[in-house]
Design an enzyme around this catalytic site. Structure first.
Site, PDB file in Angstrom:
ATOM      1  N   ASP A  30     -17.238 -71.006 -45.404  1.00  0.00           N
ATOM      2  CA  ASP A  30     -16.804 -71.839 -44.187  1.00  0.00           C
ATOM      3  C   ASP A  30     -16.812 -70.962 -43.128  1.00  0.00           C
ATOM      4  O   ASP A  30     -16.508 -69.770 -42.856  1.00  0.00           O
ATOM      5  CB  ASP A  30     -15.150 -72.026 -44.318  1.00  0.00           C
ATOM      6  CG  ASP A  30     -14.353 -72.996 -43.497  1.00  0.00           C
ATOM      7  OD1 ASP A  30     -14.196 -74.102 -44.059  1.00  0.00           O
ATOM      8  OD2 ASP A  30     -14.623 -72.743 -42.198  1.00  0.00           O
ATOM      9  N   ILE A  31     -17.357 -71.516 -41.753  1.00  0.00           N
ATOM     10  CA  ILE A  31     -17.446 -71.018 -40.686  1.00  0.00           C
ATOM     11  C   ILE A  31     -16.203 -70.135 -40.041  1.00  0.00           C
ATOM     12  O   ILE A  31     -16.459 -69.269 -39.174  1.00  0.00           O
ATOM     13  CB  ILE A  31     -18.050 -71.898 -39.661  1.00  0.00           C
ATOM     14  CG1 ILE A  31     -18.977 -71.185 -38.501  1.00  0.00           C
ATOM     15  CG2 ILE A  31     -17.243 -73.001 -38.845  1.00  0.00           C
ATOM     16  CD1 ILE A  31     -19.912 -71.843 -37.895  1.00  0.00           C
ATOM     17  N   HIS A 101     -15.696 -82.638 -49.658  1.00  0.00           N
ATOM     18  CA  HIS A 101     -15.625 -81.354 -50.038  1.00  0.00           C
ATOM     19  C   HIS A 101     -14.504 -80.499 -50.627  1.00  0.00           C
ATOM     20  O   HIS A 101     -13.373 -81.194 -50.464  1.00  0.00           O
ATOM     21  CB  HIS A 101     -16.187 -80.363 -48.925  1.00  0.00           C
ATOM     22  CG  HIS A 101     -15.153 -80.695 -47.755  1.00  0.00           C
ATOM     23  ND1 HIS A 101     -15.240 -81.614 -46.729  1.00  0.00           N
ATOM     24  CD2 HIS A 101     -14.342 -79.810 -47.298  1.00  0.00           C
ATOM     25  CE1 HIS A 101     -14.264 -81.776 -45.842  1.00  0.00           C
ATOM     26  NE2 HIS A 101     -13.770 -80.611 -46.116  1.00  0.00           N
TER      27      HIS A 101
HETATM   28  P1  AMP Z   1     -11.684 -80.198 -43.766  1.00  0.00           P
HETATM   29  O1  AMP Z   1     -10.666 -80.171 -42.546  1.00  0.00           O
HETATM   30  O2  AMP Z   1     -11.269 -80.299 -44.859  1.00  0.00           O
HETATM   31  O3  AMP Z   1     -12.537 -81.324 -43.347  1.00  0.00           O
HETATM   32  O4  AMP Z   1     -12.315 -78.967 -43.354  1.00  0.00           O
HETATM   33  C1  AMP Z   1     -13.984 -78.916 -42.786  1.00  0.00           C
HETATM   34  C2  AMP Z   1     -14.113 -77.281 -42.792  1.00  0.00           C
HETATM   35  O5  AMP Z   1     -15.514 -77.085 -42.544  1.00  0.00           O
HETATM   36  C3  AMP Z   1     -13.321 -76.407 -41.802  1.00  0.00           C
HETATM   37  O6  AMP Z   1     -12.527 -75.285 -42.529  1.00  0.00           O
HETATM   38  C4  AMP Z   1     -14.137 -75.886 -41.011  1.00  0.00           C
HETATM   39  O7  AMP Z   1     -14.250 -74.471 -40.775  1.00  0.00           O
HETATM   40  C5  AMP Z   1     -15.617 -75.961 -41.659  1.00  0.00           C
HETATM   41  N1  AMP Z   1     -16.618 -76.078 -41.031  1.00  0.00           N
HETATM   42  C6  AMP Z   1     -16.961 -76.869 -39.875  1.00  0.00           C
HETATM   43  N2  AMP Z   1     -18.307 -76.678 -39.409  1.00  0.00           N
HETATM   44  C7  AMP Z   1     -18.995 -75.790 -40.261  1.00  0.00           C
HETATM   45  C8  AMP Z   1     -20.289 -75.231 -40.235  1.00  0.00           C
HETATM   46  N3  AMP Z   1     -20.997 -75.344 -39.471  1.00  0.00           N
HETATM   47  N4  AMP Z   1     -20.321 -74.256 -41.228  1.00  0.00           N
HETATM   48  C9  AMP Z   1     -19.249 -73.813 -42.195  1.00  0.00           C
HETATM   49  N5  AMP Z   1     -18.157 -74.506 -42.155  1.00  0.00           N
HETATM   50  C10 AMP Z   1     -17.996 -75.507 -41.258  1.00  0.00           C
END
Ligand code: AMP
Length: 115
Positions: A30-31, A101
């Site tokens: 996760d970023i 996810h």
């Molecule tokens: P959710 O709220 O369950 O939809 O989680 C989405 C997750 O994706 C969050 O924890 C973000 O930090 C993560 N995220 C968003 N963009 C990216 C990215 N480019 N690379 C890795 N993680 C990401």
């Protein structure tokens, strides 16, 4: 072609630190990590939420996603102390990215109830 961030990562148009890839599933860090280990286990297929994941045809995919979580937990050495799997779903579930996810979080003690 979709504008989905996770689809872009899967297509290689956006960078990510992959920890697993197979024909159905990818996993990357996760970023904005919320724990020392914070990995997203993501279906290659664009399924918006778990409620769009019709059964029984997606049973195998869901099983595989859980198996990948287990495998990564072991590899990250968080399997003995414990970890948390989270599937945020919809607005009240706090889902920001509309692409199925599982969050794999570990390496610290988790609180309950979640925020
Ligand atoms: P959710 O709220 O369950 O939809 O989680 C989405 C997750 O994706 C969050 O924890 C973000 O930090 C993560 N995220 C968003 N963009 C990216 C990215 N480019 N690379 C890795 N993680 C990401």
């Amino acid at each position: 072609m979709t504008d989905c961030i996770f689809c872009k990562i899967i297509r290689g148009e956006l960078g990510a630190e992959f920890v697993h890839q197979d024909e159905d599933i990818v996993a990357f860090r996760d970023i904005q990590p919320q724990a020392p280990t914070h990995v997203l286990v993501v279906s290659r297929k664009h399924i918006p939420t778990i409620m769009d994941c019709e059964l029984p045809e997606n049973m195998e995919l869901l099983n595989k996603m859980l198996a990948v979580c287990r495998m990564i937990a072991k590899r990250e050495m968080i399997h003995e102390k414990g970890f948390r799997l989270v599937i945020n779903t919809g607005v009240e579930g706090g889902q920001l990215v509309k692409h199925l996810h599982i969050h794999l979080l570990g390496g610290r003690e988790m609180g309950w109830p979640p925020g």
